[in-house]
Enzyme design. Structure first.
Site, PDB file in Angstrom:
ATOM      1  N   HIS A  88       0.647  -1.253  -0.081  1.00 23.63           N
ATOM      2  CA  HIS A  88       0.014  -0.009   0.072  1.00 23.63           C
ATOM      3  C   HIS A  88       1.005   1.248  -0.121  1.00 23.63           C
ATOM      4  CE1 HIS A  88      -3.277  -2.600   2.432  1.00 23.63           C
ATOM      5  NE2 HIS A  88      -3.467  -2.358   1.113  1.00 23.63           N
TER       6      HIS A  88
ATOM      7  N   LYS B 199     -15.258  -6.838   4.772  1.00 27.16           N
ATOM      8  CA  LYS B 199     -14.496  -7.772   5.731  1.00 27.16           C
ATOM      9  C   LYS B 199     -14.675  -7.468   7.026  1.00 27.16           C
ATOM     10  CE  LYS B 199     -11.253  -7.338   1.613  1.00 27.16           C
ATOM     11  NZ  LYS B 199      -9.847  -6.784   1.286  1.00 27.16           N
TER      12      LYS B 199
ATOM     13  N   ARG C 174      -2.330  -6.094  -8.318  1.00 27.64           N
ATOM     14  CA  ARG C 174      -1.289  -6.818  -8.246  1.00 27.64           C
ATOM     15  C   ARG C 174      -1.210  -7.767  -9.317  1.00 27.64           C
ATOM     16  NH1 ARG C 174      -3.595  -7.432  -2.373  1.00 27.64           N
ATOM     17  NH2 ARG C 174      -5.399  -7.042  -3.365  1.00 27.64           N
TER      18      ARG C 174
ATOM     19  N   SER D 211      -2.758  -7.752   3.354  1.00 27.20           N
ATOM     20  CA  SER D 211      -2.867  -7.639   4.861  1.00 27.20           C
ATOM     21  C   SER D 211      -3.204  -8.982   5.154  1.00 27.20           C
ATOM     22  CB  SER D 211      -4.022  -6.492   5.063  1.00 27.20           C
ATOM     23  OG  SER D 211      -3.934  -5.466   4.414  1.00 27.20           O
TER      24      SER D 211
HETATM   25  P1  ADP Z   1     -10.022  -3.551  -0.098  1.00 28.38           P
HETATM   26  O1  ADP Z   1     -10.689  -4.447   0.850  1.00 28.38           O
HETATM   27  O2  ADP Z   1     -10.655  -2.134  -0.728  1.00 28.38           O
HETATM   28  O3  ADP Z   1      -9.560  -4.227  -1.377  1.00 28.38           O
HETATM   29  P2  ADP Z   1      -7.127  -3.362   0.784  1.00 28.38           P
HETATM   30  O4  ADP Z   1      -6.597  -2.698   1.888  1.00 28.38           O
HETATM   31  O5  ADP Z   1      -7.181  -4.584   0.594  1.00 28.38           O
HETATM   32  O6  ADP Z   1      -8.831  -2.763   0.454  1.00 28.38           O
HETATM   33  O7  ADP Z   1      -6.511  -2.715  -0.546  1.00 28.38           O
HETATM   34  C1  ADP Z   1      -6.545  -1.358  -0.873  1.00 28.38           C
HETATM   35  C2  ADP Z   1      -6.072  -1.269  -2.362  1.00 28.38           C
HETATM   36  O8  ADP Z   1      -4.695  -1.513  -2.321  1.00 28.38           O
HETATM   37  C3  ADP Z   1      -6.678  -2.275  -3.479  1.00 28.38           C
HETATM   38  O9  ADP Z   1      -6.912  -1.508  -4.435  1.00 28.38           O
HETATM   39  C4  ADP Z   1      -5.601  -3.408  -3.474  1.00 28.38           C
HETATM   40  O10 ADP Z   1      -5.539  -3.910  -4.936  1.00 28.38           O
HETATM   41  C5  ADP Z   1      -4.285  -2.348  -3.404  1.00 28.38           C
HETATM   42  N1  ADP Z   1      -3.269  -3.409  -2.696  1.00 28.38           N
HETATM   43  C6  ADP Z   1      -3.270  -4.146  -1.532  1.00 28.38           C
HETATM   44  N2  ADP Z   1      -2.283  -4.997  -1.563  1.00 28.38           N
HETATM   45  C7  ADP Z   1      -1.176  -4.107  -2.608  1.00 28.38           C
HETATM   46  C8  ADP Z   1      -0.023  -4.387  -2.935  1.00 28.38           C
HETATM   47  N3  ADP Z   1       0.886  -5.447  -2.143  1.00 28.38           N
HETATM   48  N4  ADP Z   1       0.690  -3.803  -3.771  1.00 28.38           N
HETATM   49  C9  ADP Z   1      -0.121  -3.114  -4.571  1.00 28.38           C
HETATM   50  N5  ADP Z   1      -1.525  -2.606  -4.140  1.00 28.38           N
HETATM   51  C10 ADP Z   1      -2.086  -3.506  -3.231  1.00 28.38           C
END
Ligand code: ADP
Length: 162
Positions: free
Chosen positions: A17, A41, A90, A128
């Site tokens: 992130h 979630k 990703r 995460s």
């Molecule tokens: P959500 O529940 O909205 O998917 P996340 O916190 O899991 O929220 O992810 C927020 C954003 O960050 C999403 O667009 C996700 O694809 C992106 N994201 C999550 N992990 C990574 C990573 N390792 N590299 C790049 N983008 C990521």
């Protein structure tokens, strides 16, 4: 003025992130990291904790603001006078869900563009959930998350085991 919103659950924020945040700050004037309060979630950390960890991890980035939001993302984007939604991409597995969201948001708010940032290869496997799992099994997460998150997770799982 280009104002972008980067929404997510961030439960907790990872270096993946953070990488997206840092790169985005170079192409927009202001970036609002938007922490979803009523995420579908079930989250390990409260919205306040998730927000505070992002604030700490981004404190040196001048054009980043961290806010929490509930309700429709497009309403939040409009309220903050932004016109760009940033999402991370990703792998191809992200594509179906992300394109569906982007198309729906376009329908709800045609003036807002979704921009996808492709993750850097170092973090393409990172999310995460994996971080939480490794931390819960006493694994080393120092290369995967900001320091504040490492401390928080280690304390949490240490206390649970105690
Ligand atoms: P959500 O529940 O909205 O998917 P996340 O916190 O899991 O929220 O992810 C927020 C954003 O960050 C999403 O667009 C996700 O694809 C992106 N994201 C999550 N992990 C990574 C990573 N390792 N590299 C790049 N983008 C990521």
């Amino acid at each position: 003025m280009k104002i972008a919103v980067y929404p997510g659950s961030f439960d907790p924020i990872t270096n993946g992130h953070l990488n997206i945040i840092e790169r985005t700050t170079k192409i927009v004037d202001k970036l609002i990291v938007a922490v979803a309060v009523d995420s579908k979630k079930s989250t390990l950390f409260s919205a306040q904790e998730r927000t505070d960890m992002i604030k700490e991890a981004t404190k040196d980035l001048e054009n980043v603001k961290v806010l929490s939001f509930s309700g429709l993302l497009t309403d939040f984007v409009r309220k903050n006078k932004a016109n760009i939604i940033i999402r991370g991409m990703r792998a191809i597995s992200d594509f179906e869900h992300e394109s569906q969201l982007a198309l729906m948001n376009k329908r709800l708010a045609p003036e807002i563009e979704t921009i996808f940032m492709v993750t850097c290869s170092t973090y393409s496997y990172l999310n995460s959930s994996i971080v939480k799992e490794i931390a819960s099994l006493n694994g080393n997460i120092s290369q995967l998350v900001p320091e504040i998150v490492e401390k928080k997770l280690n304390t949490l799982f240490f206390n649970k085991k105690a």
